[in-house]
Design a protein around this motif. Structure first.
Motif, PDB file in Angstrom:
ATOM      1  N   GLU A   4      46.555 -68.958 -55.429  1.00 37.29           N
ATOM      2  CA  GLU A   4      46.569 -68.155 -56.665  1.00 37.29           C
ATOM      3  C   GLU A   4      45.492 -67.077 -56.622  1.00 37.29           C
ATOM      4  O   GLU A   4      45.720 -65.932 -56.983  1.00 37.29           O
ATOM      5  CB  GLU A   4      46.310 -69.043 -57.892  1.00 37.29           C
ATOM      6  N   LEU A   5      44.298 -67.471 -56.189  1.00 34.17           N
ATOM      7  CA  LEU A   5      43.203 -66.507 -56.176  1.00 34.17           C
ATOM      8  C   LEU A   5      43.444 -65.394 -55.149  1.00 34.17           C
ATOM      9  O   LEU A   5      43.283 -64.215 -55.468  1.00 34.17           O
ATOM     10  CB  LEU A   5      41.854 -67.186 -55.889  1.00 34.17           C
ATOM     11  N   SER A  47      46.176 -63.161 -56.349  1.00 31.95           N
ATOM     12  CA  SER A  47      45.710 -62.392 -57.512  1.00 31.95           C
ATOM     13  C   SER A  47      44.838 -61.217 -57.064  1.00 31.95           C
ATOM     14  O   SER A  47      44.996 -60.089 -57.539  1.00 31.95           O
ATOM     15  CB  SER A  47      44.888 -63.279 -58.457  1.00 31.95           C
ATOM     16  N   ARG A  48      43.923 -61.474 -56.168  1.00 33.61           N
ATOM     17  CA  ARG A  48      43.022 -60.423 -55.688  1.00 33.61           C
ATOM     18  C   ARG A  48      43.812 -59.336 -54.956  1.00 33.61           C
ATOM     19  O   ARG A  48      43.551 -58.141 -55.132  1.00 33.61           O
ATOM     20  CB  ARG A  48      41.960 -61.035 -54.759  1.00 33.61           C
ATOM     21  N   LEU A  78      46.956 -58.483 -55.396  1.00 37.09           N
ATOM     22  CA  LEU A  78      47.723 -57.688 -56.359  1.00 37.09           C
ATOM     23  C   LEU A  78      46.799 -56.782 -57.171  1.00 37.09           C
ATOM     24  O   LEU A  78      47.120 -55.618 -57.431  1.00 37.09           O
ATOM     25  CB  LEU A  78      48.521 -58.609 -57.295  1.00 37.09           C
ATOM     26  N   PHE A  79      45.666 -57.330 -57.585  1.00 40.42           N
ATOM     27  CA  PHE A  79      44.685 -56.559 -58.353  1.00 40.42           C
ATOM     28  C   PHE A  79      44.272 -55.299 -57.586  1.00 40.42           C
ATOM     29  O   PHE A  79      44.175 -54.217 -58.159  1.00 40.42           O
ATOM     30  CB  PHE A  79      43.455 -57.441 -58.613  1.00 40.42           C
ATOM     31  N   GLU A  80      44.058 -55.446 -56.277  1.00 36.26           N
ATOM     32  CA  GLU A  80      43.600 -54.310 -55.471  1.00 36.26           C
ATOM     33  C   GLU A  80      44.719 -53.346 -55.087  1.00 36.26           C
ATOM     34  O   GLU A  80      44.511 -52.139 -55.049  1.00 36.26           O
ATOM     35  CB  GLU A  80      42.926 -54.816 -54.190  1.00 36.26           C
ATOM     36  N   PHE A 120      47.712 -52.893 -56.603  1.00 32.61           N
ATOM     37  CA  PHE A 120      48.482 -52.317 -57.709  1.00 32.61           C
ATOM     38  C   PHE A 120      47.519 -51.947 -58.835  1.00 32.61           C
ATOM     39  O   PHE A 120      47.541 -52.546 -59.913  1.00 32.61           O
ATOM     40  CB  PHE A 120      49.551 -53.303 -58.189  1.00 32.61           C
ATOM     41  N   PRO A 121      46.672 -50.951 -58.570  1.00 34.67           N
ATOM     42  CA  PRO A 121      45.594 -50.627 -59.522  1.00 34.67           C
ATOM     43  C   PRO A 121      46.089 -50.110 -60.875  1.00 34.67           C
ATOM     44  O   PRO A 121      45.325 -50.120 -61.834  1.00 34.67           O
ATOM     45  CB  PRO A 121      44.784 -49.556 -58.783  1.00 34.67           C
ATOM     46  N   GLU A 179      48.213 -56.049 -66.814  1.00 36.69           N
ATOM     47  CA  GLU A 179      48.052 -57.500 -66.603  1.00 36.69           C
ATOM     48  C   GLU A 179      49.376 -58.261 -66.713  1.00 36.69           C
ATOM     49  O   GLU A 179      49.649 -59.138 -65.884  1.00 36.69           O
ATOM     50  CB  GLU A 179      47.029 -58.033 -67.632  1.00 36.69           C
ATOM     51  N   LEU A 204      51.250 -57.850 -63.530  1.00 37.44           N
ATOM     52  CA  LEU A 204      50.569 -58.557 -62.430  1.00 37.44           C
ATOM     53  C   LEU A 204      50.916 -60.047 -62.498  1.00 37.44           C
ATOM     54  O   LEU A 204      51.236 -60.668 -61.481  1.00 37.44           O
ATOM     55  CB  LEU A 204      49.043 -58.393 -62.544  1.00 37.44           C
ATOM     56  N   THR A 205      50.864 -60.598 -63.716  1.00 33.81           N
ATOM     57  CA  THR A 205      51.148 -62.027 -63.903  1.00 33.81           C
ATOM     58  C   THR A 205      52.590 -62.340 -63.497  1.00 33.81           C
ATOM     59  O   THR A 205      52.862 -63.337 -62.823  1.00 33.81           O
ATOM     60  CB  THR A 205      50.925 -62.418 -65.382  1.00 33.81           C
ATOM     61  N   ARG A 261      52.884 -62.112 -59.692  1.00 34.57           N
ATOM     62  CA  ARG A 261      52.267 -63.271 -59.053  1.00 34.57           C
ATOM     63  C   ARG A 261      53.168 -64.507 -59.179  1.00 34.57           C
ATOM     64  O   ARG A 261      53.335 -65.257 -58.229  1.00 34.57           O
ATOM     65  CB  ARG A 261      50.892 -63.562 -59.683  1.00 34.57           C
TER      66      ARG A 261
END
Lengths: 231, 231
Positions: free
Chosen positions: A56-57, A60-61, A63-65, A67-68, A72, A75-76, A79
């Motif tokens: 998950e982490l 998550s990281r 996708l966060f990086e 798909f700036p 949220e 992103l959820t 994920r």
């Protein structure tokens, strides 16, 4: 642990375990433990609990990086499409993990080896074992070889619906005609890759590749949006 | 970012941010962004998405290591009691985070600053900002000061029901009378700590402390189990 398996993960992913006890645990189903109570084995449920959180982490990281601009909620959603039974069981099969899990006889008879829930848990257990043996960077490296290329190729892009996002973006200033057309098909019939270009009012905005025309259209829309939003 | 806040987290937790832009983002609610559209601010929703995953992993690893005999189902239950709105909003208040979040006027009027869901998100956003600025080990260090002591003191042990576990363990070989009795009460009335001892058939098995008698009984049972299972 099976020597063939150890050679396979070394050759395929460059992974060599220091402590194969973690791997033994990851590849032992509770049904096998129940049938071999005299051996005091551990099943893979605890290690899967840990692997799930590691996965998950890292996802998550990533996708966060990558798909700036994605909010949220999306992103959820994205994920959840990657870290889910359908996807993870597929990854487990692609890594041939299903050949090596130890099952009880009953589970084997009921085709447990093909059961998506069992394979999904197995993929997460492997992640847990790799994390305990070598830390989070090794798991990152493993996912760079297995899951990230699929995200990059747009395998999960359908949930993000870039086509709708592009349409909304372009039509902020009124109606605009958007067109997707097939540029070419690459590769042999059983491994075909489609290349699609998206244009608006006759002007090309971006291209995308994918294993289906639909996937390629989504990637094209995504690329077009990235270019437009950077301007 | 507010200087008072920066000084507070330095003094209280030894944290100094390199890039306070992450903190700004973590402490900006969407309602504030909506009322200041000209400033092109980022709200804390994306960074909370990341913080949530960081928190899940660190707590999972902690529980995996500190409760080596707990089955997966109970680890999951325990984690859910720690990483939940009620607990995280409480932690946010204990860290005084609620004093520093930027809210829109409407949200402020509706007592948003006290809303558990908002405070829970804020705690996770802070974790996300700390992770981006300084990596996972800094978050671990922060949680060692905030959440881990609470787990150790048995604040979440009620979900694990050690008393039932101890009873099941002791009664494997037939009926046994188990007794919990208060040994002493420590501290002033408003900050009382109870010390309870558990015994079976008149033989003391372990002691536990807690803010309520119930909590102390759970810790006593947990300790008794640890001792018995190690024999």
């Amino acid at each position: 642990m099976d020597e063939v398996f150890l050679k396979m993960i070394k050759k395929k992913f460059g992974i060599t375990f220091q402590n194969t006890a973690y791997l033994e645990e990851a590849f032992t189903h509770s049904s096998y433990v129940n049938e071999h109570r005299d051996q005091q084995l551990k099943d893979n449920e605890r290690i899967e609990f840990l692997g799930d959180a590691v996965l998950e982490l890292i996802i998550s990281r990533y996708l966060f990086e990558h798909f700036p601009k994605l909010p949220e909620g999306k992103l959820t959603k994205l994920r959840a499409t990657i870290v889910c039974e359908a996807s993870l069981s597929q990854f487990a099969k692609e890594c041939s993990f299903d050949d090596y899990i130890r099952l009880g006889k009953g589970e084997e008879r009921m085709d447990g080896r093909k059961r998506p829930a069992l394979l999904c848990d197995l993929f997460e257990s492997f992640i847990g074992a790799l994390y305990l043996d070598q830390g989070i960077d090794s798991v990152l490296h493993f996912l760079e070889q297995t899951i990230f290329p699929k995200i990059q190729s747009g395998a999960f892009s359908h949930v993000m619906d870039h086509k709708t996002n592009l349409q909304e973006y372009l039509q902020q200033k009124g109606e605009i005609s958007i067109d997707y057309h097939l540029v070419e098909e690459i590769g042999p019939a059983h491994q075909k890759v489609f290349v699609v270009e998206v244009s608006a009012e006759g002007q090309a905005l971006g291209q995308g590749q994918g294993k289906t025309k639909k996937a390629a259209e989504q990637v094209a829309a995504e690329n077009a949006l990235l270019i437009l939003q950077d301007k």
